[in-house]
Design an enzyme around this catalytic site. Structure first.
Site, PDB file in Angstrom:
ATOM      1  N   HIS A 245       0.878  -1.173   0.000  1.00 52.26           N
ATOM      2  CA  HIS A 245       0.000   0.000   0.000  1.00 52.26           C
ATOM      3  C   HIS A 245       0.914   1.222   0.000  1.00 52.26           C
ATOM      4  O   HIS A 245       1.409   1.634   1.050  1.00 52.26           O
ATOM      5  CB  HIS A 245      -0.892   0.018   1.249  1.00 52.26           C
ATOM      6  CG  HIS A 245      -1.868  -1.118   1.305  1.00 52.26           C
ATOM      7  ND1 HIS A 245      -2.892  -1.264   0.393  1.00 52.26           N
ATOM      8  CD2 HIS A 245      -1.973  -2.164   2.154  1.00 52.26           C
ATOM      9  CE1 HIS A 245      -3.602  -2.343   0.691  1.00 52.26           C
ATOM     10  NE2 HIS A 245      -3.056  -2.913   1.752  1.00 52.26           N
ATOM     11  N   GLU A 273      -1.386  -6.719  -1.938  1.00 48.66           N
ATOM     12  CA  GLU A 273      -2.502  -5.751  -1.806  1.00 48.66           C
ATOM     13  C   GLU A 273      -2.143  -4.422  -2.466  1.00 48.66           C
ATOM     14  O   GLU A 273      -2.426  -3.348  -1.943  1.00 48.66           O
ATOM     15  CB  GLU A 273      -2.834  -5.524  -0.320  1.00 48.66           C
ATOM     16  CG  GLU A 273      -3.186  -6.799   0.420  1.00 48.66           C
ATOM     17  CD  GLU A 273      -3.573  -6.578   1.883  1.00 48.66           C
ATOM     18  OE1 GLU A 273      -3.789  -5.410   2.280  1.00 48.66           O
ATOM     19  OE2 GLU A 273      -3.637  -7.566   2.622  1.00 48.66           O
ATOM     20  N   ASP A 275      -1.750  -0.984  -4.067  1.00 46.79           N
ATOM     21  CA  ASP A 275      -2.434   0.230  -4.499  1.00 46.79           C
ATOM     22  C   ASP A 275      -1.486   1.386  -4.219  1.00 46.79           C
ATOM     23  O   ASP A 275      -0.653   1.301  -3.313  1.00 46.79           O
ATOM     24  CB  ASP A 275      -3.824   0.420  -3.858  1.00 46.79           C
ATOM     25  CG  ASP A 275      -3.863   0.236  -2.346  1.00 46.79           C
ATOM     26  OD1 ASP A 275      -2.815   0.364  -1.688  1.00 46.79           O
ATOM     27  OD2 ASP A 275      -4.958  -0.020  -1.816  1.00 46.79           O
TER      28      ASP A 275
HETATM   29  O1  G2I Z   1      -6.910  -1.878   5.255  1.00 43.11           O
HETATM   30  C1  G2I Z   1      -6.447  -2.273   4.005  1.00 43.11           C
HETATM   31  C2  G2I Z   1      -6.023  -3.707   4.004  1.00 43.11           C
HETATM   32  C3  G2I Z   1      -4.783  -3.873   4.850  1.00 43.11           C
HETATM   33  N1  G2I Z   1      -4.308  -5.231   4.845  1.00 43.11           N
HETATM   34  C4  G2I Z   1      -5.278  -6.231   5.184  1.00 43.11           C
HETATM   35  C5  G2I Z   1      -6.534  -6.088   4.366  1.00 43.11           C
HETATM   36  O2  G2I Z   1      -7.484  -7.023   4.774  1.00 43.11           O
HETATM   37  C6  G2I Z   1      -7.077  -4.695   4.463  1.00 43.11           C
HETATM   38  O3  G2I Z   1      -8.278  -4.650   3.672  1.00 43.11           O
HETATM   39  C7  G2I Z   1      -9.279  -3.821   4.113  1.00 43.11           C
HETATM   40  C8  G2I Z   1     -10.443  -3.901   3.160  1.00 43.11           C
HETATM   41  O4  G2I Z   1     -10.043  -3.429   1.909  1.00 43.11           O
HETATM   42  C9  G2I Z   1     -11.598  -3.034   3.665  1.00 43.11           C
HETATM   43  O5  G2I Z   1     -12.758  -3.243   2.876  1.00 43.11           O
HETATM   44  O6  G2I Z   1      -9.680  -4.202   5.382  1.00 43.11           O
HETATM   45  C10 G2I Z   1     -10.632  -3.315   5.925  1.00 43.11           C
HETATM   46  C11 G2I Z   1     -10.884  -3.680   7.367  1.00 43.11           C
HETATM   47  O7  G2I Z   1      -9.767  -3.522   8.121  1.00 43.11           O
HETATM   48  C12 G2I Z   1     -11.909  -3.360   5.108  1.00 43.11           C
HETATM   49  O8  G2I Z   1     -12.824  -2.419   5.584  1.00 43.11           O
HETATM   50  C13 G2I Z   1     -14.001  -2.927   6.064  1.00 43.11           C
HETATM   51  C14 G2I Z   1     -14.646  -1.889   6.913  1.00 43.11           C
HETATM   52  O9  G2I Z   1     -13.817  -1.664   8.033  1.00 43.11           O
HETATM   53  C15 G2I Z   1     -15.974  -2.371   7.398  1.00 43.11           C
HETATM   54  O10 G2I Z   1     -16.627  -1.369   8.116  1.00 43.11           O
HETATM   55  C16 G2I Z   1     -16.826  -2.821   6.202  1.00 43.11           C
HETATM   56  O11 G2I Z   1     -18.016  -3.397   6.637  1.00 43.11           O
HETATM   57  O12 G2I Z   1     -14.836  -3.252   4.961  1.00 43.11           O
HETATM   58  C17 G2I Z   1     -16.050  -3.829   5.359  1.00 43.11           C
HETATM   59  C18 G2I Z   1     -16.822  -4.269   4.126  1.00 43.11           C
HETATM   60  O13 G2I Z   1     -16.967  -3.205   3.231  1.00 43.11           O
END
Ligand code: G2I
Length: 672
Positions: A245, A273, A275
């Site tokens: 990231h 991951e 971006d």
């Molecule tokens: O934070 C970026 C990434 C870092 N490394 C681990 C990955 O698993 C992580 O991915 C993100 C997702 O892209 C997000 O989509 O992880 C987040 C959570 O830590 C994800 O966010 C969550 C929101 O926190 C929730 O509120 C939501 O319900 O996404 C969920 C689904 O949209």
């Protein structure tokens, strides 16, 4: 496959054929190099044996622009949130797999590989886990979670992020506090990896983290020391995932050093991951180049498809804009891998792209892998016309069985080709398919109906369905696709036979191809919604002289390319069977010769080597090993394999009693 023709008739007709074939099939040897520049990320990454993947959200799979890009560009998928603990085990022992299954089944059906993300992570962890206060309870809860989730997807995930983000930011180089760290101590990571290895020994086990791309960072060094220690002590670990990231500056200057230093410990590295804020072209290109420069950097995943799908949507960090159009960084990424972008609008049908298949082929053949297994009521002379899918860890093969009393079908399954010869043969005349003339089967999973289809010829084009491919008794009685032979076939078939029905679908339509042993390939169409009903608009899709376009046509989608492949069996100037090939950018389009002559065939005795003995001179009716199993009939662009029928070159006599056997070709000139 024509059940009625006799070898004598064929041999008699071969006189003068050489001149005829030369006339109608001009040599297509182009001298084009085998290495091709693909026009999509996945296909180009595959040229060097790598994958190019994307994080996918189950909630977006109903968006056609999203899935259009996903299926065109990416050959690996990571569920963005659907496999996390809070999604899979919200309360103790209660597992929910619906959204994860949706992503896994969709990807598997299309031949896209899968990364598992993630089993043990301090974030997105349900409260019931973070409030555990007893080490033994937590250990058993963690092991049970890992084992249950991995078992669910066993054999389908190429790499698992077993532990995610366990190291602290900043200068300590130590683990971060978490319920796992606090109760189980430093050993929790090792425990998780050991449990994971037992649960799915075939999956690559990864440690995944962010801010470990800079070789000089304390966090990177902390992870490096852990991996070195694991390797030294035999703790199972196979890869390190670097999330990548990045800010607008892109990867740190030492990124390649970091990748190669981890790789030198004996693990793969993956960019998991990716971006980059504002998606600068150079930053993306530099990231890709760093991976390509390290042999053990096995693949790249971007964390989302369009900017609007990103967790950092405000920074526009991805390769496609919110309308699904390619951004400049898309071009620099593809070019950095050696591919060639095509100009393409997201909302129009795909234009023609660079060929993803080579224009010449060479193959190595196995010996005979599958021979008839007669029983008390089935006195079989030949096993023919195979169709095959790999599903649930097994090859499922259906074939015609020929005997003096006519044709019917057989089914067998096995886990790898070395087991093919010992598999049990199930005769399908014992199912509702019934006795009588049934031949030349084709099998696929029709995803919209969650049903397996077996298409075959009965004089008409017929099919049976089955909810479980592995149950030979589960097939329904035959039904016909047409009320009677379409007029255009009746008008052109001459003295031929209507044979070898083949169904393939794109996202809108299904097409039924068939041959007439008289130089015509026919094509009918229905919509995906109407299938299996409504096949109309039958046209001649290709024509040539009788023996140059004989029968056994197969049509496939080439994975990651805007390309369909057509194979048709011909009879050569030597009287032997072989395959010619064509490509098209559309199933309803016209076909351009690829390797389509006797001197540059798709597969013929002259471009096949037989290390275990030249058991056949015919390369006849067969089918490609697909990368998925659904109605799109998707095949890989490289390392093709083709299951075919061949026979002892000395055999002669009644065509129906010829000793056909099955063998497997493996492409030897693949560049990826
Ligand atoms: O934070 C970026 C990434 C870092 N490394 C681990 C990955 O698993 C992580 O991915 C993100 C997702 O892209 C997000 O989509 O992880 C987040 C959570 O830590 C994800 O966010 C969550 C929101 O926190 C929730 O509120 C939501 O319900 O996404 C969920 C689904 O949209």
């Amino acid at each position: 496959m024509n059940p009625l023709k006799r070898i004598g008739r064929r041999r008699a007709s071969v006189l003068g054929l050489a001149a005829l074939v030369a006339l109608v099939t001009p040599g297509t040897a182009s001298g084009a190099p085998d290495a091709v520049k693909a026009s999509t990320l996945g296909a180009q990454a595959a040229q060097s044996g790598r994958y190019f993947g994307a994080a996918v959200a189950a909630g977006r799979l109903g968006d056609g622009t999203y899935t259009g890009i996903l299926d065109r560009e990416f050959n690996s998928v990571t569920p963005e949130n659907e496999m996390k603990w809070d999604a899979t085990e919200r309360s103790r022992g209660q597992f929910t797999f619906g959204p994860a299954d949706q992503i896994v089944n969709r990807a598997a059906a299309r031949g896209q590989r899968l990364r598992g993300h993630t089993l043990v992570w301090h974030s997105q962890l349900p409260n019931w886990v973070s409030s555990i206060t007893d080490a033994n309870t937590l250990r058993s809860v963690m092991n049970h979670h890992i084992t249950t989730v991995m078992n669910r997807y066993k054999g389908r995930i190429h790499s698992w992020d077993v532990v995610n983000e366990a190291f602290a930011d900043g200068g300590s180089g130590q683990h971060r506090p978490s319920v796992f760290q606090n109760l189980l101590g430093n050993g929790f990571i090792e425990q998780a990896f050991r449990t994971a290895r037992t649960a799915d020994p075939a999956a690559k086990l990864c440690y995944n983290d962010y801010n470990i791309e800079d070789w000089n960072a304390a966090k990177t060094q902390g992870v490096y020391r852990m991996v070195r220690d694991f390797k030294a002590r035999g703790v199972p670990i196979d890869c390190v995932g670097l999330q990548a990231h990045f800010g607008a500056g892109g990867p740190p200057a030492s990124f390649r050093t970091t990748l190669s230093s981890f790789a030198a410990l004996g693990v793969d590295v993956q960019i998991t991951e990716l971006d980059i804020a504002q998606a600068p072209t150079t930053a993306y290109a530099n990231t890709v180049r760093a991976c390509l420069n390290v042999a053990r950097c096995t693949g790249i995943t971007v964390w989302g498809i369009r900017d609007s799908d990103s967790w950092r949507a405000g920074e526009n960090p991805l390769l496609f804009d919110r309308n699904g159009n390619k951004k400049p960084a898309y071009g620099s990424t593809l070019t950095a891998m050696g591919g060639t972008p095509t100009t393409q609008r997201a909302d129009t049908s795909s234009p023609r792209s660079a060929a993803a298949l080579p224009s010449r082929f060479s193959w190595s053949s196995s010996g005979t892998l599958i021979s008839p297994k007669p029983d008390a009521t089935h006195n079989i002379a030949g096993i023919k016309d195979p169709t095959v899918v790999r599903y649930n860890g097994k090859y499922h093969v259906f074939a015609s069985v020929a005997s003096s009393s006519g044709y019917n079908l057989v089914y067998l399954n096995f886990s790898d080709w070395s087991q093919a010869g010992s598999a049990t043969h199930h005769y399908l005349d014992r199912s509702a398919i019934g006795a009588g003339y049934r031949a030349a089967p084709q099998v696929f999973y029709y995803a919209p109906q969650r049903l397996w289809y077996l298409v075959y010829q009965t004089g008409n084009a017929s099919y049976s369905t089955n909810p479980d491919i592995s149950n030979p008794n589960g097939w329904s009685a035959p039904r016909h696709f047409y009320s009677s032979m379409p007029d255009i076939i009746r008008q052109n078939i001459g003295n031929g036979y209507w044979v070898d029905m083949w169904v393939i679908c794109d996202s809108a339509n299904c097409y039924l191809f068939s041959s007439d042993d008289n130089g015509h390939l026919y094509r009918s169409r229905t919509s995906v919604g109407q299938f299996p009903n409504g096949f109309t608009d039958t046209v001649i899709a290709a024509r040539d002289s009788k023996y140059a376009l004989f029968e056994a046509s197969n049509v496939y989608k080439v994975q990651g390319a805007d390309q369909y492949l057509l194979l048709v069996e011909a009879i050569g100037s030597d009287g032997r069977r072989y395959f010619r090939s064509w490509t098209s950018s559309s199933l309803a389009g016209s076909w351009t010769q690829l390797a389509a002559s006797e001197s540059n065939p798709f597969a013929r005795a002259n471009n096949v080597s037989f290390p275990s003995g030249a058991w056949t001179r015919d390369v006849s009716h067969g089918e490609m090993i697909r990368s998925g199993y659904d109605q799109t009939l998707t095949i890989p662009a490289c390392r093709l394999q083709y299951l075919y029928q061949g026979m002892n070159p000395g055999a002669s006599g009644d065509y129906n009693l010829l000793p056909w056997r099955l063998g497997l070709l493996t492409q030897t000139n693949s560049t990826c």
